[in-house]
Design an enzyme around this catalytic site. Structure first.
Site, PDB file in Angstrom:
ATOM      1  N   GLU A 163       0.831  -1.208   0.000  1.00 44.50           N
ATOM      2  CA  GLU A 163       0.000   0.000   0.000  1.00 44.50           C
ATOM      3  C   GLU A 163       0.864   1.256   0.000  1.00 44.50           C
ATOM      4  O   GLU A 163       0.543   2.252  -0.647  1.00 44.50           O
ATOM      5  CB  GLU A 163      -0.960  -0.001   1.183  1.00 44.50           C
ATOM      6  CG  GLU A 163      -1.945   1.145   1.136  1.00 44.50           C
ATOM      7  CD  GLU A 163      -3.325   0.793   1.658  1.00 44.50           C
ATOM      8  OE1 GLU A 163      -4.121   1.729   1.818  1.00 44.50           O
ATOM      9  OE2 GLU A 163      -3.605  -0.394   1.888  1.00 44.50           O
ATOM     10  N   ASP A 175      -4.975  -2.138   9.675  1.00 47.15           N
ATOM     11  CA  ASP A 175      -5.981  -2.739   8.806  1.00 47.15           C
ATOM     12  C   ASP A 175      -5.554  -4.113   8.323  1.00 47.15           C
ATOM     13  O   ASP A 175      -6.360  -5.048   8.274  1.00 47.15           O
ATOM     14  CB  ASP A 175      -6.251  -1.825   7.613  1.00 47.15           C
ATOM     15  CG  ASP A 175      -6.901  -0.519   8.019  1.00 47.15           C
ATOM     16  OD1 ASP A 175      -7.359  -0.417   9.178  1.00 47.15           O
ATOM     17  OD2 ASP A 175      -6.948   0.403   7.179  1.00 47.15           O
TER      18      ASP A 175
END
Length: 399
Positions: A163, A175
């Site tokens: 990410e 997350d």
């Protein structure tokens, strides 16, 4: 109230067979709501997320080359990740690259709302990463064993790196960790520096409601990364006074106040939120462990005010839906959840009142904003895993 239809893994397998002319294996990873602890994870702090009973699903089968061919049901697109760049496929391409995985055909579907602050991106990364590793024969099974736990931590770290490097969002690891380590009926108390984990059972007398404002956020657009830069600027000032401060997790409000004159007011307020939020998470974990939902609710309210005023990541729609939820009978507390700038709020409500709260929040929010929200009662779901192996089922081979 529009709520995404649950994905049927058998339907997904049949669709894969129509598209790719062979049988897949099926994997899933959950979205999440963060009960409390926002913007603390990239500051080495504490978080208290809960995996959802909504997931990103991946039907996958290995290829003989190193190409990743991935189709999204939601976007109606097929991409070859060694050719196409940009958009949703960057998450898949990034994970495949970081893991140095062999090729695969993949069909993706999701019942986690996209852009709602429920970590659909991490669910996509973790589901695809787990699938790619499993297809390659890597040891990601056995979550209950120490080896499996280590493998899942490595997977979470790899997805976080993807990410950062491919999607452009300098996120923390919360997350990806909750997508890997979610447990039914529990929230996860996570120390994002040590990755020490403690599962806390949710009281049977309460329900968590997710309230989607229908305003989508774009975290890679600059605001998320700007908040992280502000925190790092604050740490640089604090570290000059105390070299043992490596992140805001190491600082106290007293130390921050002493250095206030050495930093812009904006940076001071960003740091004040993070330091206070870390304390709120630890208090909330103790309250949850003691079954004190009144105290937990008050901490949620304080968290939202801090995110709105000091961290400035709320918006008019989030503030409206939180205020409506707080005014409902049977609600202990409410706050925005996720990165902010839109997306979802959550409310903690008495079980007996949850359905009434759901209807009242939806009706009042639509009247006040003209937007029709999604409001649903959540359950705490399990972390990433394989659902079933359609290829082996059809061939009669069992594991």
């Amino acid at each position: 109230m529009r709520v995404e239809k649950p994905v049927d893994p058998d339907d997904l397998a049949r669709e894969f067979e129509r598209v790719f002319a062979r049988s897949p294996r099926i994997y899933r990873a959950p979205g999440r709501v963060n009960l409390i602890g926002e913007h603390t994870d990239y500051n080495d702090g504490f978080v208290l997320p809960m995996a959802l009973d909504r997931s990103t699903w991946v039907a996958a089968a290995p290829r003989d080359d190193r190409t990743i061919v991935v189709r999204s049901r939601e976007y109606g697109e097929t991409r070859r990740t060694n050719v196409d760049r940009g958009g949703w496929s960057e998450y898949v391409r990034g994970v495949a690259s970081v893991l140095d995985s062999p090729g695969a055909d993949m069909l993706i579907a999701s019942d986690v709302p996209i852009g709602a602050g429920l970590s659909s991106s991490a669910a996509l990364e973790v589901a695809c990463g787990y699938a790619l590793l499993d297809l390659a024969g890597a040891p990601v099974r056995g979550v209950g064993a120490s080896g499996g736990n280590k493998d899942l931590v490595n997977l979470a770290r790899a997805c976080q790196r993807a990410e950062h490097e491919y999607a452009g969002t300098r996120c923390g690891v919360m997350d990806q960790m909750i997508a890997c380590f979610g447990r039914e009926g529990h929230a996860l108390m996570l120390d994002t520096r040590s990755l020490e984990r403690r599962w806390l059972p949710l009281p049977a007398t309460v329900r968590v409601l997710a309230c989607n404002t229908m305003v989508k956020h774009q975290l890679a657009g600059g605001e998320y990364n700007a908040r992280r830069a502000d925190c790092e600027a604050g740490v640089a000032v604090l570290a000059r006074r105390d070299p043992e401060i490596r992140a805001l997790r190491d600082a106290t409000l007293g130390q921050l106040d002493a250095a206030k004159g050495e930093m812009p007011d904006r940076v001071y307020r960003r740091c004040r939120h993070v330091i206070a939020e870390n304390a709120r998470v630890q208090h909330a974990a103790r309250a949850l462990g003691a079954g004190d939902v009144d105290a937990f609710g008050r901490l949620m309210v304080d968290s939202h005010a801090s995110l709105r005023d000091d961290y400035e990541v709320s918006c008019a729609e989030l503030d409206t839906i939180v205020a409506i939820a707080r005014e409902c009978d049977g609600v202990y507390g409410a706050r925005m959840t996720g990165g902010g700038f839109g997306g979802c709020a959550i409310a903690l409500a008495d079980e007996a009142a949850a359905s009434d709260v759901q209807r009242e929040v939806a009706a009042r929010y639509e009247r006040e904003t003209g937007l029709r929200p999604d409001v649903w009662i959540c359950a705490a779901g399990a972390g990433v895993g394989e659902v079933h192996d359609r290829l082996r089922e059809k061939s009669g081979v069992t594991r």
